[in-house]
Design a protein around this motif. Structure first.
Motif, PDB file in Angstrom:
ATOM      1  N   TYR A 116      24.284  43.132   7.626  1.00 18.83           N
ATOM      2  CA  TYR A 116      24.950  43.177   8.931  1.00 18.83           C
ATOM      3  C   TYR A 116      26.468  43.391   8.818  1.00 18.83           C
ATOM      4  N   LEU A 131      28.528  46.516  10.512  1.00 15.06           N
ATOM      5  CA  LEU A 131      29.652  46.317  11.425  1.00 15.06           C
ATOM      6  C   LEU A 131      30.899  47.032  10.913  1.00 15.06           C
ATOM      7  N   ILE A 134      33.551  37.600  11.538  1.00 13.52           N
ATOM      8  CA  ILE A 134      32.201  37.509  10.957  1.00 13.52           C
ATOM      9  C   ILE A 134      32.091  36.259  10.095  1.00 13.52           C
ATOM     10  N   VAL A 193      26.829  34.842   7.245  1.00 19.81           N
ATOM     11  CA  VAL A 193      25.975  35.937   7.723  1.00 19.81           C
ATOM     12  C   VAL A 193      25.883  37.013   6.658  1.00 19.81           C
ATOM     13  N   LYS A 215      32.288  38.762  17.660  1.00 16.44           N
ATOM     14  CA  LYS A 215      32.135  37.538  16.871  1.00 16.44           C
ATOM     15  C   LYS A 215      30.687  37.386  16.422  1.00 16.44           C
ATOM     16  N   VAL A 216      30.490  37.188  15.129  1.00 17.21           N
ATOM     17  CA  VAL A 216      29.142  37.055  14.562  1.00 17.21           C
ATOM     18  C   VAL A 216      29.056  35.736  13.818  1.00 17.21           C
ATOM     19  N   GLU A 217      28.040  34.924  14.146  1.00 16.49           N
ATOM     20  CA  GLU A 217      27.912  33.610  13.521  1.00 16.49           C
ATOM     21  C   GLU A 217      26.453  33.252  13.267  1.00 16.49           C
ATOM     22  N   VAL A 255      20.969  34.896  13.921  1.00 19.35           N
ATOM     23  CA  VAL A 255      22.356  35.365  13.879  1.00 19.35           C
ATOM     24  C   VAL A 255      22.776  35.733  15.292  1.00 19.35           C
ATOM     25  N   LYS A 256      23.841  35.095  15.775  1.00 15.94           N
ATOM     26  CA  LYS A 256      24.314  35.346  17.138  1.00 15.94           C
ATOM     27  C   LYS A 256      25.538  36.263  17.099  1.00 15.94           C
ATOM     28  N   SER A 257      25.480  37.347  17.894  1.00 10.77           N
ATOM     29  CA  SER A 257      26.599  38.274  18.013  1.00 10.77           C
ATOM     30  C   SER A 257      27.127  38.208  19.437  1.00 10.77           C
ATOM     31  N   TRP A 292      26.159  38.447  24.696  1.00  8.57           N
ATOM     32  CA  TRP A 292      25.694  38.006  23.388  1.00  8.57           C
ATOM     33  C   TRP A 292      24.229  38.395  23.165  1.00  8.57           C
ATOM     34  N   THR A 302      20.928  37.692  19.905  1.00  9.01           N
ATOM     35  CA  THR A 302      20.572  37.080  18.624  1.00  9.01           C
ATOM     36  C   THR A 302      19.606  37.978  17.858  1.00  9.01           C
TER      37      THR A 302
END
Length: 387
Positions: A227, A231, A253, A257, A290-292, A299-301, A370, A372
């Motif tokens: 990922y 990105l 990021i 991740v 923001k990716v976490e 994985v939440k974007s 957002w 996921t």
């Protein structure tokens, strides 16, 4: 001794009367259920039929007397529209009401198949035992109409795309003065025609995508994708858009991740749509991607902008077909959107095992969209279609 005999006789008569009343009540209930226009049957805890109305007889080509006391699993053959078998245990005797209902599943009879909606309920019998009462509603006609509509939309969109592409090509030649120089006024007219043609082509393409989604004809090739690397590839493309409008672009990021299990092209489409929307409706400030990693392994974007924001009363309109937050001509002309993008994106995300949503603190206070994604491989490594 005589008193005991009389007492026993009296008790026996009372029990007989109560059983007779219960039997009469059951007969009345059966008569009522027999007259309804939906298939209704009941099964006991051994999954044997105890009730079978006349619509059930018609749909399953079996008489009531033939099935009462027999095992329902041998007659009720259900599948999803993808051909996955459905067991009676999946919806019968369920205390969770969300599991007690199923929509648009396929029932196979001896001579034909039906699309049905299924509902079940647990009923308690006087002797303390429990039965499952099942209602099956035939929606085959509605599904056939839906298919006809989708086929019409698909064919019409295909037929429209060809002439619109030709028009766009000729407009491109005009715009580039292949047929001779244009006056400033003529250039203005051609530019407006090009924008209108592009918007029409976007609408046609989005309509085709919607049709494919609703018919379950979009193919997915799920694979492991790095990922952060993807990105990085997209950052340059996004920066071109933000630089044009003097907006900042930040990428945040989470180092935790790494890989996500997705269709690479579909993920690019999702990110491009969300970032593109933010750019359209942001005049000052910028966009942060923001990716976490979440605790549940997803994985939440989040695409966070400092743009127009969304009023609370408009939040419910998001992610629906042809939804707009402002239907004025100016907003439509500025955005150039079709009102289908968010619906398509949400459908793609959900098909890959994720979820999508949005929130905003209000008008002129920015928005966050957002979604996921799976960080672990799905149970089946390839998803062929969605319904």
């Amino acid at each position: 001794m005589e008193n005991k005999t009389d007492l026993t006789k009296s008790l026996a008569e009372e029990i007989y009367k109560q059983n007779l009343e219960l039997l009469e009540q059951r007969r009345r209930v059966e008569q009522l259920l027999y007259s309804v226009s939906e298939s209704v049957f009941a099964i006991n805890d051994k999954y044997n039929f105890t009730l079978f109305n006349h619509i059930s007889e018609q749909m399953l080509s079996k008489k009531r007397d033939e099935v009462i006391g027999t095992n329902a699993k041998q007659l009720i053959i259900l599948e999803t529209d993808k051909g996955e078998p459905i067991q009676l245990e999946q919806f019968c005797f369920q205390t969770d009401l969300s599991k007690a209902e199923m929509e648009a599943v396929v029932l196979h009879s001896t001579d034909r198949s039906y699309y049905i909606n299924v509902k079940s309920a647990i009923i308690e019998i006087a002797d303390g035992t429990k039965e499952c009462l099942v209602t099956m509603t035939d929606i085959t006609h509605e599904k056939e109409l839906e298919k006809t509509k989708n086929d019409f939309v698909s064919v019409t969109s295909h037929e429209l795309r060809t002439p619109m592409t030709i028009i766009k090509s000729y407009l491109w030649m005009l715009q580039n003065e292949k047929g001779g120089p244009l006056s400033d006024k003529q250039k203005e007219y051609v530019e407006k025609a090009v924008r209108g043609t592009e918007r029409m082509l976007n609408l046609i393409n989005d309509t085709l995508n919607i049709s494919r989604i609703e018919q379950g004809r979009i193919e997915f090739h799920i694979e492991k994708v790095n990922y952060p690397e993807l990105l990085g590839e997209l950052e340059a493309e996004f920066k071109v858009k933000t630089d044009e409008r003097n907006l900042y672009l930040k990428m945040e990021i989470d180092p935790k991740v790494s890989d996500v299990w997705v269709d690479r092209n579909k993920l690019r489409e999702i990110l491009t749509n969300f970032v593109g929307n933010s750019v359209k409706f942001t005049k000052m400030g910028g966009i942060t991607v923001k990716v976490e990693m979440q605790d549940d392994g997803m994985v939440k974007s989040s695409v966070i902008d400092t743009g127009k924001g969304i009023a609370k009363e408009d939040m419910a309109k998001l992610f629906h077909k042809f939804s707009r937050l402002d239907n004025s001509y100016q907003t439509v002309a500025e955005s150039g959107g079709t009102g289908l993008g968010l619906f398509i994106v949400k459908s793609l995300v959900e098909a890959m095992g994720g979820a999508a949503g949005a929130f905003s603190d209000g008008v002129d206070r920015g928005s966050t969209f957002w979604f996921t994604l799976r960080s672990q491989p799905p149970e089946t490594k390839a998803v062929s279609s969605i319904a």
